[in-house]
Design an enzyme around this catalytic site. Structure first.
Site, PDB file in Angstrom:
ATOM      1  N   TRP A 194      45.657  45.878  44.285  1.00  0.00           N
ATOM      2  CA  TRP A 194      45.883  44.545  43.706  1.00  0.00           C
ATOM      3  C   TRP A 194      46.897  44.899  42.673  1.00  0.00           C
ATOM      4  O   TRP A 194      46.333  45.528  41.403  1.00  0.00           O
ATOM      5  CB  TRP A 194      44.786  43.696  43.434  1.00  0.00           C
ATOM      6  CG  TRP A 194      45.081  42.509  42.907  1.00  0.00           C
ATOM      7  CD1 TRP A 194      45.948  41.479  43.030  1.00  0.00           C
ATOM      8  CD2 TRP A 194      44.755  42.282  41.194  1.00  0.00           C
ATOM      9  NE1 TRP A 194      46.215  40.579  42.156  1.00  0.00           N
ATOM     10  CE2 TRP A 194      45.848  40.899  40.983  1.00  0.00           C
ATOM     11  CE3 TRP A 194      44.298  42.905  40.136  1.00  0.00           C
ATOM     12  CZ2 TRP A 194      45.765  40.516  39.462  1.00  0.00           C
ATOM     13  CZ3 TRP A 194      44.418  42.413  38.892  1.00  0.00           C
ATOM     14  CH2 TRP A 194      45.010  41.139  38.683  1.00  0.00           C
ATOM     15  N   ASP A 231      42.342  29.748  40.357  1.00  0.00           N
ATOM     16  CA  ASP A 231      41.473  31.060  40.749  1.00  0.00           C
ATOM     17  C   ASP A 231      40.534  31.340  39.469  1.00  0.00           C
ATOM     18  O   ASP A 231      40.975  32.576  38.841  1.00  0.00           O
ATOM     19  CB  ASP A 231      42.575  32.174  41.089  1.00  0.00           C
ATOM     20  CG  ASP A 231      42.082  33.342  41.560  1.00  0.00           C
ATOM     21  OD1 ASP A 231      40.946  33.379  41.693  1.00  0.00           O
ATOM     22  OD2 ASP A 231      42.713  34.381  41.134  1.00  0.00           O
TER      23      ASP A 231
HETATM   24  C1  RNT Z   1      42.659  39.373  40.789  1.00  0.00           C
HETATM   25  C2  RNT Z   1      41.998  39.903  42.203  1.00  0.00           C
HETATM   26  C3  RNT Z   1      41.513  41.337  41.861  1.00  0.00           C
HETATM   27  C4  RNT Z   1      40.618  41.492  40.585  1.00  0.00           C
HETATM   28  C5  RNT Z   1      39.788  42.638  40.488  1.00  0.00           C
HETATM   29  C6  RNT Z   1      39.432  42.917  39.140  1.00  0.00           C
HETATM   30  O1  RNT Z   1      43.071  38.081  41.130  1.00  0.00           O
HETATM   31  O2  RNT Z   1      41.093  39.025  42.608  1.00  0.00           O
HETATM   32  O3  RNT Z   1      40.550  41.585  43.053  1.00  0.00           O
HETATM   33  O4  RNT Z   1      39.582  40.280  40.506  1.00  0.00           O
HETATM   34  O5  RNT Z   1      40.149  43.748  41.024  1.00  0.00           O
END
Ligand code: RNT
Ligand code: ZN
Length: 418
Positions: free
Chosen positions: A184, A293
Site C-alpha cells: 500500500w 476511512d
Molecule cells: C491505509 C491502508 C493500509 C494501512 C496499514 C497500516 O489506508 O489501509 O493497509 O492501514 O498498512
C-alpha cells in the site's frame, strides 16, 4: 450440560430445519485463519530509531494509556489477544516493526535479521507471519514514493519494496506457509494534479521494479491495496481501485480490499464475485469507516456481514486471506484487537450458517418473495449461540467473559506503562 451447550443444541436444531449443518460451519470456521495486525498495539508507530509521527493520510486518534513501546511489549500484547481468540491466527507485521538493537537502519537497508525476534516468537506462538512494506511516516514519503518525480526517492522505495519481498519470502520459507506481503503506497495529492497519467506510469514502473524477481508463491504472495483518498490526499491517489485491479490482474498478484477504502455507500461485497473471475486471491482488510476511512475497530454490520456472505457464497474461502486493519488509540488496545477479531470471525460464522440451499431454491424458482422472507428471517436465527459454543470448544471465554481477562492484563501489564 452448560447453558451454552444447551443453547447450542437448540440452535443446531433450528439451523437443521433450514438445511444448515451448524457443526460443519464450526469446522470451516476453525480451519480459517485470521491475520492480526501488529499496528493496533502501538498506534502505527513502529520501532525505527529515527521513527517519527504517523503520516501518509492515516491517523490513530486517542491517547488511551498502555501503548506498546517495544517489540517485547507488542508481542506480549498480541499474545494476550491471541489467548482470547478462538481458532487460528497469523501475525501481520509492517517493515517499521524491525528490531535493530539500537542501530539506525534505513528502510532501504532492512534485512531478514531484523525480524528474527518476531520469527522466533511466531514459531513459539504457533502462528505464521504476514508482512507489509512501510511507505509512509518517512521524510522520503512526502506525498509521493514510487510516483515521485525525484529518481532518488523512487529508487529508495523500490529498494525498500524489494527488500520487503525478500524478507517476506524468507518468512514464508521458514514457516512453511506463504507470507502475504501487502503493498500500500500513499502516493497522491491534496489538489488536482496536472498529470495523473505521468504519476501512474511512474507508479507502475516502480511496482514492476519491486516485483522484478519472481519468487515462489509457496513462500510469498504479493497483494496490492487500492484507496479512494487519504487525509491531505483528497484529490488524487495513484493507487486507485482501477489501477490496483488492473495491476493485480495483469501481474497475477493478489488484490487487497479494505472496507474503508471506497465511497461510503459502495459495497465491497459486490466486488468479490467479479474480482474472483479475474484475480486468483484476495486479501481482505476488515475495518470500520465512520464518515471517512477512520479505521475504527471492525464490528459486525451490513458491510462486514455481506462481505463474508459473498465469500462463502462464491465458495471462495480458500481464495481469500482475512486480515484486520484498524487502529484505535482511544480504548484498551488489546481489547480493540479482540473486539475486531471476534466480530470479523463471528460475521464469517454467520455467513457459514446462512440457509444457502433454501435461498438458492427460492431464487431458481423465481420466488423473490420467499428469498426476501428468508433474508429477513435469517437475522433471527441463533448464530450467537453457535459462536459461544465454538468459543467454549476452543477453550477461550465465551460471551463477554473475555473482558475480565483483558482488564486483568490491563491492570497488571498495560497499566505499568507510563
Ligand atoms: C491505509 C491502508 C493500509 C494501512 C496499514 C497500516 O489506508 O489501509 O493497509 O492501514 O498498512
Ligand atoms: Zn488496509
Amino acid at each position: 450440560m452448560s447453558a451454552i451447550g444447551e443453547a447450542f443444541r437448540a440452535a443446531r436444531e433450528r439451523y437443521a430445519e433450514y438445511g444448515v449443518d451448524a457443526e460443519k460451519a464450526i469446522e470451516t470456521l476453525r480451519g480459517t485463519e485470521l491475520s492480526l495486525h501488529c499496528w493496533q498495539g502501538d498506534d502505527v508507530i513502529g520501532f525505527e530509531q529515527s521513527g517519527g509521527a504517523l503520516s501518509g493520510g492515516i491517523m490513530a486518534t486517542g491517547n488511551y494509556p498502555g501503548r506498546a513501546r517495544s517489540a517485547d511489549e507488542l508481542r506480549a500484547d498480541m499474545a494476550e489477544a491471541f489467548s482470547l481468540l478462538p481458532g487460528r491466527q497469523r501475525a501481520n507485521l509492517h517493515a517499521i516493526y524491525l528490531e535493530t538493537g539500537g542501530r539506525d537502519v534505513g528502510r532501504d537497508e532492512i534485512e531478514i535479521g531484523h525480524f528474527e525476534g518476531w520469527m522466533d516468537w511466531a514459531r513459539r506462538q504457533g502462528v505464521a507471519l504476514d508482512f507489509n512494506t512501510s511507505m509512509f511516516s518517512h521524510p522520503k514519503a512526502d506525498g509521493y514514493t514510487l510516483a515521485s518525480y525525484d529518481r532518488g526517492v523512487r529508487e529508495f522505495w523500490i529498494e525498500h519494496g524489494r527488500r520487503c519481498r525478500a524478507i517476506g519470502a524468507e518468512m514464508g520459507r521458514r514457516q512453511g506457509s506463504p507470507c502475504v506481503l501487502n503493498h500500500w503506497m500513499v502516493d497522491g495529492c491534496k489538489e488536482p494534479p496536472a498529470d495523473r497519467l505521468a504519476r501512474r506510469e511512474l507508479f507502475m514502473e516502480g511496482l514492476d521494479a519491486i516485483m522484478a524477481d519472481s519468487l515462489p508463491k509457496e513462500r510469498l504472495l504479493d497483494s496490492i491495496e487500492s484507496k479512494l483518498f487519504g487525509l491531505g490526499m483528497e484529490s488524487f491517489t495513484a493507487g486507485s481501485a482501477e489501477f490496483c485491479f488492473g495491476y493485480a490482474m495483469k501481474r497475477g498478484i493478489m488484490l487487497t480490499y479494505d472496507l474503508g477504502h471506497f465511497h461510503p455507500t459502495e459495497s465491497i461485497a459486490d466486488k468479490i464475485s467479479s474480482s474472483l473471475l479475474f484475480i486468483d486471491r484476495l486479501l481482505l482488510h476488515t475495518s470500520r469507516g465512520v464518515r471517512w476511512d477512520s479505521d475504527h475497530v471492525a464490528l459486525r454490520g451490513d458491510d462486514v456481514d455481506a462481505l463474508m456472505q459473498e465469500v462463502v457464497r462464491a465458495k471462495a474461502l480458500g481464495r481469500v486471506n482475512i486480515a484486520l486493519d484498524f487502529f484505535d488509540a482511544s480504548i484498551n488496545r488489546v481489547a480493540a484487537w479482540v473486539i475486531g477479531a471476534r466480530s470479523t470471525m463471528a460475521a464469517l460464522l454467520a455467513a457459514l450458517l446462512e440457509p444457502a440451499e433454501l435461498m438458492l431454491g427460492y431464487e431458481r424458482d423465481g420466488d423473490a418473495t420467499g428469498r426476501l422472507a428468508m433474508i429477513a428471517e435469517q437475522r433471527n436465527l441463533p448464530a450467537g449461540a453457535v459462536w459461544d459454543y465454538y468459543c467454549e470448544q476452543e477453550n477461550v471465554p465465551a460471551g463477554l467473559r473475555w473482558l475480565d481477562e483483558a482488564r486483568r492484563y490491563e491492570r497488571e501489564e498495560l497499566g505499568k506503562r507510563a
